[in-house]
Scaffold this motif. Sequence first.
Motif, PDB file in Angstrom:
ATOM      1  N   LEU A 195       0.826  -1.204   0.000  1.00 15.82           N
ATOM      2  CA  LEU A 195       0.000   0.000   0.000  1.00 15.82           C
ATOM      3  C   LEU A 195       0.860   1.253   0.000  1.00 15.82           C
ATOM      4  CD1 LEU A 195      -2.639   1.673   0.498  1.00 15.82           C
ATOM      5  CD2 LEU A 195      -2.362   1.146   2.927  1.00 15.82           C
ATOM      6  N   ASP A 196       0.607   2.142  -0.965  1.00 15.37           N
ATOM      7  CA  ASP A 196       1.200   3.482  -0.974  1.00 15.37           C
ATOM      8  C   ASP A 196       0.307   4.370  -0.112  1.00 15.37           C
ATOM      9  OD1 ASP A 196       1.923   6.133  -1.510  1.00 15.37           O
ATOM     10  OD2 ASP A 196       2.596   5.651  -3.530  1.00 15.37           O
ATOM     11  N   LEU A 197       0.800   4.761   1.056  1.00 10.74           N
ATOM     12  CA  LEU A 197      -0.027   5.509   1.995  1.00 10.74           C
ATOM     13  C   LEU A 197      -0.291   6.940   1.544  1.00 10.74           C
ATOM     14  CD1 LEU A 197       1.551   4.202   5.311  1.00 10.74           C
ATOM     15  CD2 LEU A 197      -0.770   3.775   4.511  1.00 10.74           C
ATOM     16  N   THR A 264     -21.275 -14.669   2.046  1.00 13.49           N
ATOM     17  CA  THR A 264     -20.450 -15.586   2.830  1.00 13.49           C
ATOM     18  C   THR A 264     -19.425 -14.795   3.639  1.00 13.49           C
ATOM     19  OG1 THR A 264     -18.892 -15.880   1.008  1.00 13.49           O
ATOM     20  CG2 THR A 264     -20.714 -17.459   1.179  1.00 13.49           C
ATOM     21  N   ILE A 265     -19.080 -15.332   4.791  1.00 16.97           N
ATOM     22  CA  ILE A 265     -18.156 -14.651   5.703  1.00 16.97           C
ATOM     23  C   ILE A 265     -16.883 -15.476   5.837  1.00 16.97           C
ATOM     24  CG2 ILE A 265     -17.783 -13.928   8.090  1.00 16.97           C
ATOM     25  CD1 ILE A 265     -20.710 -13.231   8.282  1.00 16.97           C
ATOM     26  N   ARG A 266     -15.759 -14.799   5.656  1.00 20.44           N
ATOM     27  CA  ARG A 266     -14.454 -15.422   5.868  1.00 20.44           C
ATOM     28  C   ARG A 266     -13.770 -14.726   7.037  1.00 20.44           C
ATOM     29  NH1 ARG A 266     -14.502 -20.053   3.596  1.00 20.44           N
ATOM     30  NH2 ARG A 266     -12.221 -20.115   3.640  1.00 20.44           N
ATOM     31  N   HIS A 267     -13.006 -15.478   7.798  1.00 22.81           N
ATOM     32  CA  HIS A 267     -12.250 -14.919   8.910  1.00 22.81           C
ATOM     33  C   HIS A 267     -10.808 -14.675   8.460  1.00 22.81           C
ATOM     34  CE1 HIS A 267     -15.284 -15.556  12.110  1.00 22.81           C
ATOM     35  NE2 HIS A 267     -15.703 -16.494  11.293  1.00 22.81           N
ATOM     36  N   ALA A 268     -10.313 -13.466   8.697  1.00 24.39           N
ATOM     37  CA  ALA A 268      -8.984 -13.074   8.222  1.00 24.39           C
ATOM     38  C   ALA A 268      -8.098 -12.680   9.392  1.00 24.39           C
ATOM     39  CB  ALA A 268      -9.091 -11.909   7.241  1.00 24.39           C
ATOM     40  N   ASP A 269      -6.811 -13.000   9.247  1.00 25.08           N
ATOM     41  CA  ASP A 269      -5.792 -12.604  10.222  1.00 25.08           C
ATOM     42  C   ASP A 269      -4.739 -11.804   9.462  1.00 25.08           C
ATOM     43  OD1 ASP A 269      -3.905 -12.268  12.161  1.00 25.08           O
ATOM     44  OD2 ASP A 269      -3.629 -14.389  12.617  1.00 25.08           O
ATOM     45  N   ALA A 270      -4.740 -10.480   9.651  1.00 29.00           N
ATOM     46  CA  ALA A 270      -3.855  -9.588   8.890  1.00 29.00           C
ATOM     47  C   ALA A 270      -2.626  -9.234   9.716  1.00 29.00           C
ATOM     48  CB  ALA A 270      -4.599  -8.323   8.489  1.00 29.00           C
ATOM     49  N   ARG A 271      -1.459  -9.295   9.073  1.00 30.03           N
ATOM     50  CA  ARG A 271      -0.193  -8.909   9.705  1.00 30.03           C
ATOM     51  C   ARG A 271       0.567  -8.028   8.728  1.00 30.03           C
ATOM     52  NH1 ARG A 271       0.920 -12.790  13.774  1.00 30.03           N
ATOM     53  NH2 ARG A 271      -1.123 -13.589  14.446  1.00 30.03           N
ATOM     54  N   GLY A 272       1.031  -6.876   9.196  1.00 29.63           N
ATOM     55  CA  GLY A 272       1.739  -5.988   8.280  1.00 29.63           C
ATOM     56  C   GLY A 272       2.740  -5.089   8.991  1.00 29.63           C
ATOM     57  N   GLN A 273       3.544  -4.378   8.181  1.00 30.26           N
ATOM     58  CA  GLN A 273       4.542  -3.443   8.686  1.00 30.26           C
ATOM     59  C   GLN A 273       4.467  -2.149   7.892  1.00 30.26           C
ATOM     60  OE1 GLN A 273       8.262  -5.605   8.445  1.00 30.26           O
ATOM     61  NE2 GLN A 273       7.973  -6.496  10.482  1.00 30.26           N
ATOM     62  N   PHE A 274       5.199  -1.132   8.378  1.00 29.64           N
ATOM     63  CA  PHE A 274       5.171   0.182   7.747  1.00 29.64           C
ATOM     64  C   PHE A 274       6.596   0.637   7.429  1.00 29.64           C
ATOM     65  CE2 PHE A 274       1.341  -0.204  10.202  1.00 29.64           C
ATOM     66  CZ  PHE A 274       0.359   0.355   9.382  1.00 29.64           C
ATOM     67  N   HIS A 275       6.692   1.479   6.390  1.00 29.02           N
ATOM     68  CA  HIS A 275       7.972   2.081   6.006  1.00 29.02           C
ATOM     69  C   HIS A 275       7.824   3.592   6.124  1.00 29.02           C
ATOM     70  CE1 HIS A 275      11.839   2.488   4.053  1.00 29.02           C
ATOM     71  NE2 HIS A 275      11.311   3.329   3.186  1.00 29.02           N
ATOM     72  N   TYR A 276       8.855   4.247   6.668  1.00 27.04           N
ATOM     73  CA  TYR A 276       8.781   5.675   6.956  1.00 27.04           C
ATOM     74  C   TYR A 276       9.880   6.419   6.190  1.00 27.04           C
ATOM     75  CZ  TYR A 276       5.960   3.877  10.797  1.00 27.04           C
ATOM     76  OH  TYR A 276       5.011   3.221  11.534  1.00 27.04           O
ATOM     77  N   ASP A 277       9.596   7.691   5.814  1.00 26.52           N
ATOM     78  CA  ASP A 277      10.615   8.494   5.140  1.00 26.52           C
ATOM     79  C   ASP A 277      11.505   9.175   6.184  1.00 26.52           C
ATOM     80  OD1 ASP A 277       9.169  10.599   6.175  1.00 26.52           O
ATOM     81  OD2 ASP A 277       8.313  11.227   4.251  1.00 26.52           O
ATOM     82  N   LEU A 278      12.439  10.003   5.717  1.00 22.93           N
ATOM     83  CA  LEU A 278      13.390  10.638   6.629  1.00 22.93           C
ATOM     84  C   LEU A 278      12.720  11.609   7.590  1.00 22.93           C
ATOM     85  CD1 LEU A 278      16.356  11.327   4.172  1.00 22.93           C
ATOM     86  CD2 LEU A 278      16.122   9.468   5.840  1.00 22.93           C
ATOM     87  N   GLN A 279      11.555  12.116   7.217  1.00 18.47           N
ATOM     88  CA  GLN A 279      10.823  13.023   8.094  1.00 18.47           C
ATOM     89  C   GLN A 279       9.940  12.275   9.096  1.00 18.47           C
ATOM     90  OE1 GLN A 279      10.971  13.655   4.606  1.00 18.47           O
ATOM     91  NE2 GLN A 279      12.730  14.948   5.169  1.00 18.47           N
ATOM     92  N   GLY A 280       9.962  10.927   9.031  1.00 23.30           N
ATOM     93  CA  GLY A 280       9.176  10.138   9.967  1.00 23.30           C
ATOM     94  C   GLY A 280       7.756   9.872   9.521  1.00 23.30           C
ATOM     95  N   ARG A 281       7.406  10.242   8.281  1.00 23.66           N
ATOM     96  CA  ARG A 281       6.060   9.975   7.778  1.00 23.66           C
ATOM     97  C   ARG A 281       5.956   8.531   7.306  1.00 23.66           C
ATOM     98  NH1 ARG A 281       4.751  13.795   3.018  1.00 23.66           N
ATOM     99  NH2 ARG A 281       6.791  12.951   2.404  1.00 23.66           N
ATOM    100  N   ALA A 282       4.831   7.894   7.618  1.00 22.28           N
ATOM    101  CA  ALA A 282       4.582   6.554   7.094  1.00 22.28           C
ATOM    102  C   ALA A 282       4.191   6.696   5.626  1.00 22.28           C
ATOM    103  CB  ALA A 282       3.466   5.872   7.875  1.00 22.28           C
ATOM    104  N   ILE A 283       4.957   6.082   4.753  1.00 24.28           N
ATOM    105  CA  ILE A 283       4.697   6.246   3.323  1.00 24.28           C
ATOM    106  C   ILE A 283       4.302   4.943   2.648  1.00 24.28           C
ATOM    107  CG2 ILE A 283       6.223   8.233   3.118  1.00 24.28           C
ATOM    108  CD1 ILE A 283       8.388   6.374   2.027  1.00 24.28           C
ATOM    109  N   ARG A 284       4.483   3.824   3.341  1.00 24.51           N
ATOM    110  CA  ARG A 284       4.202   2.543   2.690  1.00 24.51           C
ATOM    111  C   ARG A 284       3.839   1.513   3.747  1.00 24.51           C
ATOM    112  NH1 ARG A 284       8.727  -1.329   0.006  1.00 24.51           N
ATOM    113  NH2 ARG A 284       7.369  -2.957  -0.848  1.00 24.51           N
ATOM    114  N   SER A 285       2.927   0.633   3.384  1.00 26.20           N
ATOM    115  CA  SER A 285       2.570  -0.489   4.257  1.00 26.20           C
ATOM    116  C   SER A 285       2.497  -1.741   3.399  1.00 26.20           C
ATOM    117  CB  SER A 285       1.221  -0.239   4.931  1.00 26.20           C
ATOM    118  OG  SER A 285       0.796  -1.388   5.636  1.00 26.20           O
ATOM    119  N   TYR A 286       2.982  -2.835   3.950  1.00 25.36           N
ATOM    120  CA  TYR A 286       2.936  -4.092   3.220  1.00 25.36           C
ATOM    121  C   TYR A 286       2.753  -5.228   4.220  1.00 25.36           C
ATOM    122  CZ  TYR A 286       7.814  -3.443   4.587  1.00 25.36           C
ATOM    123  OH  TYR A 286       8.947  -3.164   5.298  1.00 25.36           O
TER     124      TYR A 286
END
Length: 681
Positions: A195-197, A264-286
């Motif tokens: 994801l491009d935040l 129909t209903i599916r059960h999901a378990d999501a796990r992810g991390q974030f990437h930050y730029d030099l200014q500390g902004r979150a810019i990407r999640s995967y």
Amino acid sequence: MAKKDKGRISPHFSRLAPVGEEAEETLHAIVLGEADALVIETDKGPRVYTLKDANEPYRRLVEHMADAALIVEDDGTILYCNGRLPRMLGRASVISLDFLDLVSPEDRARTKRAFAEGAEADTSIEAKLVAGDNSGVAVRASITPMEFAGRRCVAVVIVALEDIEALKASEARWRASEERLELAMSAGRLAAWDLDLLSEEVVWNRWHLEMMGYAPNEVTPSLRAWWQRIHPEDRDRAIEAFERAKNERCEYSCEYRVVRPDGTIRHADARGQFHYDLQGRAIRSYGVVMDVTERKQAELGLQEANRQKDSFLATLAHELRNPLAPIHNAVHVLQKKHGAGDPDAPLFGMIRRQTEHLTRLVDDLLEISRISCGKIELRKEPIDMSAIARDALESCRSLIEKKAHKASLKIPGAPLGVYGDPVRLAQVIVNLVNNAVKYTPAGGVIEIETAREGDEIVCRVRDNGVGLRPDARVFDLFAQIEGSEHMSEGGLGIGLALVRKLVEMHGGRVDAQSAGPGHGSEFIVRLPEDDGPSIPQSAAETDPEGVETLRALVIDDNHDVGESLGMLLETLGTVVRVTYDGPSGVAASVEFEPDLVFVDIGMPVVDGYETARRIREQARGRQFLLVALSGWGQDEDRLRAREAGFDLHLTKPASVDDIENLLRRAGDPKFRQASAATPRE
């Protein structure tokens, strides 16, 4: 400005006079803006080249390229070259040389044609160059047309084929790794996102589309399309978890339900991390999303099976307690009537002991189920652990005497305060003493000791019985001590499991020690010391002497249970009336004017709860002790009985001691006044 013979620069102006081997340094000076021009003497006359308008960052980039970069005039003269080609060929310099002179003879014609084509349009060629030691170096040259200092030239980028092969091998390894990852994700049906935040554009793999219920080209992946598929009851929680993980710079982890277009209903378990730029902004999640529907269904299945098990155990206990109650009551009546000298007295004793044993088995089975499900609520108060140990020993006295054991109790003079449930802690010590009695040969020794050790109150139960193997797991549910079957008096292997769970619920721990089989064992209970309020003294019991004759009403649809309880009450000096349904019981409570009323909960048509409410509505309905009798003995059953207006709840079969205690309470004028004054819902 400098002038240069072919392959060598000669002095012409005083401010720039490099010699031949300095030609490349001179060109570097021009590239870096330290010189304005370079004059090169060729067969066609001197030529002047300037680079003062070149972009310095771009020049530096070219200088540090891993590939060879050249500018070659249309006649083949090398006007510029970064340092890569000389290193590749093992030459000091190649500037001002004819490029074709560096090409092996067999490839020169093809290379010349390629350069002519490259002057018009982009092209490439693979050829062999001649190194300084006359060895061949296979290369690929990419040629593109350009102008340099107003002249037609070509730009050439040269890559050694061995570098290309290494690159190809690296690309092949990368593709193989990608394929393995794809196979693994396909095998696990792992949905993945990138994801491009900033733009909120998302890249999903096909499993993510499938989990969300989207066809391959149905939707443009986006954060909004993602959130829309999450169950409305889970959506805010999932978004909140995502934002919290982003802001706190931690891993995103959330389970939620996905609602597909078909419902129909599916059960999901999501796990992810974030990437930050030099200014500390979150810019990407995967991350990845696992479909855990089957696991959730299995968990729900286990929960339902557990619920059904508890329901079955409770029903079983109820159904077992109903026939146990009249047997229990009848044998006490017979013992009372016939006395110890009767020839059948041993048989009566046998029936009583086995009935009590069966009752304990049923109780243990229910207790472990309730504790495992967290249905036990501790009623804590300041208590003296020494008093608990003393009372527990007295409770087991008959079993100890039956096997001719010698039991001793060692307690300090001062109270040992703990904050706990006195009933449950007594159950702990009783179970440990009973265990020692069962697994110690006749005539054995059992010792109980309480003490303060540091900030803990400790109770030890020792015996010289069969002992334990080093690998014994005695606190596991249904565990039995190996090699002691001939000494055990039966049991389900629940007692010690109950001990551990109850002790842990009090914030303590229990351990078992033994020198091995045949060397006895020691069980040690450790509980946190309580330094709170002082331990209350037990209230004095009502003296049974001089208590007036009581009147008891029994209401139970099971004739055997009702009549046997009535006979037991009569042997204890009570005037009794028995009825067999709720309405007649309510009427008898008015006509008979009882001092206490026993009401069976599980009656048909009008159950015990409703019967209790109707009795309490009568004029004298608050002037007697109202006792619930039931095969259902869980905490919620006791609470419901209290809410219906009962003073007490007894689980069938009620012990003679419990009934005698009730008669004492019912005959106490103070209790009658308190009972009558207590409002009930």
